[in-house]
Design a protein around this motif. Sequence first.
Motif: not given
Length: 61
Positions: A7-8, A10
């Motif tokens: 995820g961006k 993360e």
Amino acid sequence: MGKSITGKNEQLTYLKERLTMFMEVLDHIEPENTELEDIDRLIGMLDDLEGKVEQFKTREE
């Protein structure tokens, strides 16, 4: 191995944490006692961080 960071948010969190760790290492270095190996390690940390940035960028495209 750890779980994949996909995820961006993360990815951004991971990069911020790694950069914070790098800055902490820099803060604790005493220039008069720094060896060439220490400088090499710092360069390696930056190279690893740069590699992660590139890896995350290619996942986004």
